[in-house]
Design a protein around this motif. Structure first.
Motif, PDB file in Angstrom:
ATOM      1  N   LYS A 182       0.829  -1.193   0.000  1.00  9.14           N
ATOM      2  CA  LYS A 182       0.000   0.000   0.000  1.00  9.14           C
ATOM      3  C   LYS A 182       0.875   1.259   0.000  1.00  9.14           C
ATOM      4  CE  LYS A 182      -4.079   1.633   2.361  1.00  9.14           C
ATOM      5  NZ  LYS A 182      -4.050   2.155   3.705  1.00  9.14           N
ATOM      6  N   GLY A 186       1.098   4.121  -2.757  1.00 10.86           N
ATOM      7  CA  GLY A 186       0.909   5.516  -2.362  1.00 10.86           C
ATOM      8  C   GLY A 186       2.045   6.377  -2.897  1.00 10.86           C
ATOM      9  N   ALA A 197      -3.362  13.048  -4.977  1.00 12.85           N
ATOM     10  CA  ALA A 197      -3.079  12.026  -3.966  1.00 12.85           C
ATOM     11  C   ALA A 197      -3.503  12.518  -2.592  1.00 12.85           C
ATOM     12  CB  ALA A 197      -1.594  11.679  -3.985  1.00 12.85           C
ATOM     13  N   ILE A 202      -4.246  10.341   0.903  1.00  9.01           N
ATOM     14  CA  ILE A 202      -2.907   9.817   1.168  1.00  9.01           C
ATOM     15  C   ILE A 202      -2.135  10.844   2.000  1.00  9.01           C
ATOM     16  CG2 ILE A 202      -0.718   9.165   0.112  1.00  9.01           C
ATOM     17  CD1 ILE A 202      -2.271   8.124  -2.246  1.00  9.01           C
ATOM     18  N   ASN A 203      -1.480  10.363   3.011  1.00  5.11           N
ATOM     19  CA  ASN A 203      -0.699  11.258   3.863  1.00  5.11           C
ATOM     20  C   ASN A 203       0.644  11.531   3.186  1.00  5.11           C
ATOM     21  OD1 ASN A 203       0.895  12.486   5.731  1.00  5.11           O
ATOM     22  ND2 ASN A 203       0.222  11.199   7.433  1.00  5.11           N
ATOM     23  N   ILE A 207       4.464   9.688   3.111  1.00  4.29           N
ATOM     24  CA  ILE A 207       5.046   9.090   1.903  1.00  4.29           C
ATOM     25  C   ILE A 207       6.449   9.640   1.651  1.00  4.29           C
ATOM     26  CG2 ILE A 207       4.803   8.962  -0.600  1.00  4.29           C
ATOM     27  CD1 ILE A 207       2.860   7.189   0.784  1.00  4.29           C
TER      28      ILE A 207
END
Ligand SMILES: Nc1ncnc2c1ncn2[C@@H]1O[C@H](COP(=O)(O)OP(=O)(O)OP(=O)(O)O)[C@@H](O)[C@H]1O
Ligand SMILES: [Mg+2]
Lengths: 322, 280, 568
Positions: A182, A186, A197, A202-203, A207
């Motif tokens: 995952k 991401g 994103a 999504i953080n 990432i």
């Protein structure tokens, strides 16, 4: 022919090393468009991390099973450094003019080198040697020792095989990580379109940290491989290796992970062959070959690539929108 | 092409059309698979105001970029006074073609006067050595640039704002400053990319007066606009681009009454559509 | 130096008490200098005698004097000045800073003499004064200010201020260079920094920049006179002059780099190569035994050749700017710099032609001899002996004067405007007819040319040229001088260069940690003040694109000079 094969071996070994480090430049660039100039130092710290692990736990031993633990030690050191520097130095500058992160990177680079040079022997509770001079790197069974001679005039070091093998292993691992996990997916999403994103939940900060960490982990492996190959480590080893790995990343199209691996290998081969074959030219040209001009050729190659093929071997030309 | 007579419109006498300034033939610009401009013919004569209309993404700005050397057209030729110019913005400016940008591209941290003086760059020549020595040529040119820049600021109505930083100026003034900067290059043809975007009716009226004033100085003008009333009042001829192709090319009356134009706009986007973040 | 600000209500309630407190605090600080600070006469240049202030005591008195001045400008006989200067902010900065300084002093006494018991009442009085000042200043309300742009000029006063300021700099420099005690040295720097901050907060330097605009020539002249007089304060000693010449070479090169970085907006990480090529040309054409070129023209010719070689390299290094920009350009220049160093290292006859003697370099370069003036010999002027380094100092001063001239005149010219335009928006500049590539090349070439000039002199002053002088780290140092001091200004670079060269020389005890701190400094600067200590207003705006207030302020002050008088 022997010469060709020998240079092929040398080039692949060198290239594998570049490739391992280059991935770090590429993943970070792909996500934050930042050239993490201090990545070479992360590699160097990986080598010292492995050395410290060895000195702390296994001094005097040579068994093969030590190696994985040394690699883990290296990764802890590298990843810790990379994550810390992202958090403390780069993150606050994310919206600053481009000059700011670049200069910060130079600062970090100098700082880390000096930090290792000054404080490696001052770690409390240890009697590490001073890092002001080269420190011998431990010899490990199987991966160091007598070289192979598959044919007359061709030598293959054991550490070289180790390096190439580690590259293969890492490449497979990386592929799995990027495509099957995952976090990896991401990462891909953020590098393609950070804003979307973010909207998709999504953080992005996380990432980015992951990107730094992945790059650092591979650099740590490279650090160990380099230590085994040249049998010593020193605080300056990251500078030139980092620059060349950066070239490799550009060569492969910066931001492109497979590209970084290909770029590393191509650069390693090119360096080996140019150095070798220039040396064989008749004088006065032949004087410009050999190991003393090796880095000059590598840098010349870097310039040529940056100037004429900044999008890399695989990338397409981008039209500058007006 | 029909020759336009000295028809009276808006109370102004249109001067007789002069020599051909710009002549574009079969200009095509592709981006990968996308054909942004497709085989467009276009020409502008001295003392003429020509409009360029079309729905969003029709390729108007791209066409401008092809004319001014910012893009090298995939095919086709652009002639300026009969000569083919190299696709280099600088050469194009030097030859006498200047432009403004759809999304204002002023030098924000320079004052208004400095911005216009940058426009004088290509008409001055003093190099590093004269600049360091403050030679007579340098002094003369510098004084000249300055007074010309001030003159142009007065011309566009910004005479009092010369010391303001461009980034601090109100939107409408910034658009006018861009025009002054373009005029500073002593152009024979000026291309304006949506000069009234984001302006209120009063400012729009002033902009129209300004464009007439520029034309009266003997310049040829090409204007991209979405405001149809503005275009039809202002222009002698209008080209309507749709999806990169020249749909209609004629007098405002002809274009206005052409059913295809109306259809293109309804099929595309609305008639007076201003909000566009497309690249200038 | 900013404490959290007080809630406004609290400040309003007690606004009346702030000013007396601050005034009394400043007076105490002033008086404390007259008392003894320590029992031990052997430390810190003897601060044990009452009414005979030395080192730290003097510094405290200076801070006190600044405080009294600011307080009296706020209310009292000088209150008219308070309409122009932000005395409240100044006092606040001064308060915090003085506290820092006094604490530093007490620590110094304690550590030198062994414990706080060695502190005499003077020291404690200073602490009390600093505390009062700090607290009082918090409650001093800010006043409505006039803009300096509207101030009536008083040329005589302004020129007097310039002259006094310059004299203070000369005096301070001579004083601080004469201190060998690191505590005093650092104490002086702390005091200078605090005074500087306080005056800056009060708007003194904004005023100065207006004054400087009006009296550019006087200011330049005064600065050069001061620099010229400096060797005469050294009593023929070469120790400090050697440092001073190094600072000058470094500063001269850094100003050249500032043309590339600060004006043309291009990052060059291999700039040291230009200094190096100048130095190598100087060395190869000198009378050194191992010089590799037989032709020995007069030094002026060598200088020009060195500069032209460097400029040619500059053109080569600059040529990629046609296609590359930003980070990639930085890396390209870095690579060029490394290629230069490696080539100098290799060209020893075995690896390529013999030009540079390889790793050993070219040692034993004789001193310059211009028109019969031997730079190696001491000379006596006005009864004061000037040693070898003073001789080089003077020629370097001429050089740096020339470099500053080139810098400022280019900056204010058509070319300078072109550079700004490129920095702001390269495509738009191109579309307005600016020769972007040509201007960028010009930046590289001019910068390289100037560094080449400096290099030829450096070869003689160092008496050697070797590859290890021209490593990447040196380029990083130069860049740091620009970044730290201020992009696009001469004064900034001078300060940056002085800090970076002088501190390590004077504070030997930290020379081991020099690079570590250097790296840290770069990181911190980029975070706190990326445009540098004294940045050009325009550069500052560029680094703070979304700071509308700053933009209004700069505009109101007319600090971006749309009409340089020089052009008239
Ligand atoms: N540099 C480029 N690369 C790829 N595609 C481009 C480029 N420039 C423009 N395009 C595309 O070409 C098409 C035409 O764009 P253009 O900006 O010329 O339209 P326009 O008529 O000016 O529209 P608007 O009225 O919104 O300003 C659009 O689809 C745009 O996305
Ligand atoms: Mg458009």
């Amino acid at each position: 022919m022997e010469i060709f094969l020998q240079q092929l071996v040398n080039g692949l070994t060198l290239g594998s090393l570049y490739a391992l480090i280059a991935v770090g430049y590429t993943v970070v660039y792909g996500i934050v468009q930042l050239i993490n100039f201090a990545h070479g130092e992360v590699f160097m710290i990986g080598a010292f991390g492995a050395l410290a692990t060895y000195l702390l736990l296994f001094q005097g031993q040579t068994a093969l099973w030590i190696l994985p633990i040394m690699i883990i030690g290296a990764m802890i050191a590298s990843v810790g450094t990379a994550v810390l520097m992202e958090r403390v130095a780069y993150r606050p500058l994310r919206n600053a003019p481009r000059l700011a992160p670049l200069i910060t990177a130079i600062g970090i680079s100098v700082f880390l080198q000096e930090f290792v040079r000054l404080f490696f022997d001052k770690v409390p509770g240890t009697d590490f040697p001073s890092a002001k001079a080269k420190i011998p790197f431990p010899q490990i069974d199987v991966v160091t020792g007598r070289a192979f001679h598959p044919m007359e005039g061709v030598t293959i070091q054991r550490a070289a095989i180790f390096t190439v093998a580690m590259l293969l292993l890492s490449a497979v691992g990386l592929w799995w990580f990027v495509n099957k996990t995952k976090l990896g997916r991401g990462m891909q999403a953020v590098s393609q379109d950070p804003d979307t994103a973010r909207l998709m939940g999504i953080n992005v900060d996380r990432i980015i940290v992951v990107a730094f960490a992945v790059g650092a982990a591979l650099a740590a492996i490279a650090g160990v491989a380099q230590g085994l190959q040249i049998t010593n480590v020193n605080f300056k080893m990251g500078f030139i290796a980092g620059l060349k790995a950066f070239t490799a990343a550009v060569l492969g199209g910066i931001g492109n992970i497979q590209g970084a691996v290909v770029g590393g290998l191509v650069l390693g081969l090119a360096e080996a062959f140019i150095t070798q074959y220039t040396g064989m030219l008749p004088d006065p040209f032949g004087q410009f070959g050999g190991s003393s001009w090796k880095d000059v050729w590598a840098f010349a190659l870097l310039i040529v690539i940056l100037v004429f093929r900044p999008q890399g071997l695989l990338g397409a030309k981008v039209v500058d929108r007006a | 092409m029909t020759v336009i007579d000295t028809e009276v419109q808006d109370g102004r006498a249109r001067p007789q059309r002069g020599a051909k300034v710009l002549d574009a033939e079969q200009v095509t610009m592709r981006f990968g698979g996308l054909v942004a401009v497709n085989k467009v013919d276009f020409d502008v004569h001295e003392g003429e105001i020509v409009g360029l209309i079309g729905p969003n993404g029709a390729g108007k700005t791209t066409f401008f970029n092809c004319l001014t050397g910012m893009y090298k057209p995939t095919s086709g030729t652009v002639k300026f006074y009969g000569e083919v110019l190299p696709p280099k913005p600088r050469a194009v400016v030097k030859a006498g073609m200047a432009r403004t940008f759809q999304n204002i591209r002023l030098f924000g941290n320079m004052t208004a006067l400095e911005n216009v003086m940058v426009g004088r760059y290509c008409r001055t020549t003093s190099g590093a050595i004269t600049s360091v020595l403050h030679g007579p040529k340098y002094r003369r040119e510098e004084a000249e640039s300055r007074s010309r820049a001030q003159e142009l600021l007065d011309f566009v109505g910004l005479g009092k704002s010369s010391e303001l930083l461009a980034r601090n100026m109100p939107y409408g003034d910034q658009r006018r400053l861009e025009i002054a900067r373009a005029l500073a290059t002593d152009p024979k043809l000026i291309l304006l990319d949506e000069p009234t975007a984001g302006m209120n009716p009063l400012e729009t009226q002033q902009a129209m007066d300004l464009i007439f004033k520029i034309r009266d100085q003997g310049l040829a003008v090409v204007v991209i606009e979405h405001d149809m009333r503005f275009i039809f009042q202002l222009c002698d001829r209008v080209l309507c681009l749709v999806r990169g192709e020249a749909l209609v090319w004629g007098t405002p009356g002809e274009v206005q009454s052409d059913p295809r134009v109306v259809e293109a706009y309804i099929g595309g986007s609305e008639l007076e559509d201003d909000e566009d973040e497309v690249q200038a | 130096m900013n404490l959290p600000t007080l809630p406004d209500t609290l400040r309003e309630q007690h606004s009346g008490k702030g000013w007396p407190l601050a005034l009394v605090g400043s007076l105490l600080l002033l008086v404390s200098g007259l008392l003894s600070w320590s029992f031990d006469p052997s430390i810190l240049g003897d601060i044990s005698i009452a009414f005979w202030p030395a080192s730290l005591q003097l510094f405290a008195m200076i801070l006190g004097a600044v405080g009294v001045l600011l307080a009296l400008m706020h209310r009292g006989p000088l209150h008219r000045l308070g309409d122009w200067f932000d005395t409240a902010l100044g006092l606040r900065a001064l308060g915090t800073g003085s506290l820092l300084f006094v604490v530093f002093s007490l620590v110094a006494i304690a550590s030198e003499a062994g414990g706080l018991v060695n502190v005499n009442p003077g020291g404690w009085l200073a602490l009390a004064g600093a505390l009062l000042l700090t607290v009082g200043a918090r409650f001093v309300p800010q006043r409505q200010l006039n803009s300096f742009a509207k101030a009536k000029a008083n040329p005589v006063l302004e020129i007097v201020v310039i002259v006094l300021g310059m004299a203070a700099i000369l005096f301070g420099a001579a004083y601080v260079l004469g201190r060998d005690d690191p505590w005093i040295f650092v104490g002086f720097l702390v005091m200078a920094a605090v005074a500087f901050m306080a005056l800056a907060r009060a708007g003194f330097f904004t005023w100065m920049s207006h004054v400087a605009q009006r009296h550019r020539h006087v200011l330049t002249l005064a600065a050069f006179v001061v620099a010229f007089l400096f060797p005469f304060t050294q009593d023929g000693s070469d120790a400090n002059m050697s440092i001073a010449t190094q600072v000058l070479i470094f500063a001269a090169t850094a100003i050249g780099l500032n043309i590339v970085v600060g004006l043309a907006g291009l990052l060059d990480l291999g700039y040291i190569a230009f200094l190096g090529s100048g130095a190598y040309v100087g060395a190869m054409m000198s009378n050194a035994a191992s010089a590799t070129i037989g032709w020995k023209p007069p030094f002026i010719v060598v200088m020009l050749i060195g500069a032209c070689v460097a400029a040619t390299l500059g053109l080569i290094i600059g040529s990629p700017t046609l296609r590359v920009s930003g980070d990639y350009l930085a890396i390209v220049t870095l690579a060029f710099g490394e290629i230069f160093r490696l080539s100098m290292f290799n060209l020893d006859g075995n690896n390529g032609p013999d030009l540079t003697n390889g790793p050993n370099g070219i040692p034993g370069i004789p001193d310059l001899n211009l028109f019969g003036f031997d730079f190696g010999k001491p000379h006596t002027v006005f009864g004061i002996q000037l040693g070898r380094f003073s001789n080089y100092y003077f020629i370097l001063l001429l050089l740096i004067g020339f470099i500053i001239l080139v810098f400022t005149r280019l900056n204010n010219s058509r070319i300078g405007r072109g550079w700004v335009a490129i920095r702001e928006d390269e495509r738009a500049a191109e579309a307005m007819g600016v020769n972007t590539f040509g201007l960028k090349l010009l930046g590289f070439a001019v910068g390289a040319f100037l560094a080449g000039l400096a290099g030829t002199i450096k070869a003689h002053q160092d008496t050697a040229a070797s590859p290890d002088q021209y490593i990447f780290l040196e380029s990083a140092f130069l860049l740091a001088a620009v970044v730290l001091g201020g992009m696009g200004t001469v004064a900034g670079v001078l300060i940056g260069a002085t800090i970076l060269k002088l501190l390590p020389e004077k504070l030997r005890f930290f020379s081991e940690y020099r690079l570590l701190l250097f790296g840290l400094l770069l990181v911190i600067m980029m975070r706190v003040r990326p445009e540098g200590l004294i940045a050009s207003k325009r550069r500052q705006l560029e680094f703070h694109e979304d700071d509308e207030e700053l933009a209004q302020e700069v505009q109101a002050d007319h600090l971006i000079d749309a009409a340089p008088e020089a052009a008239r």
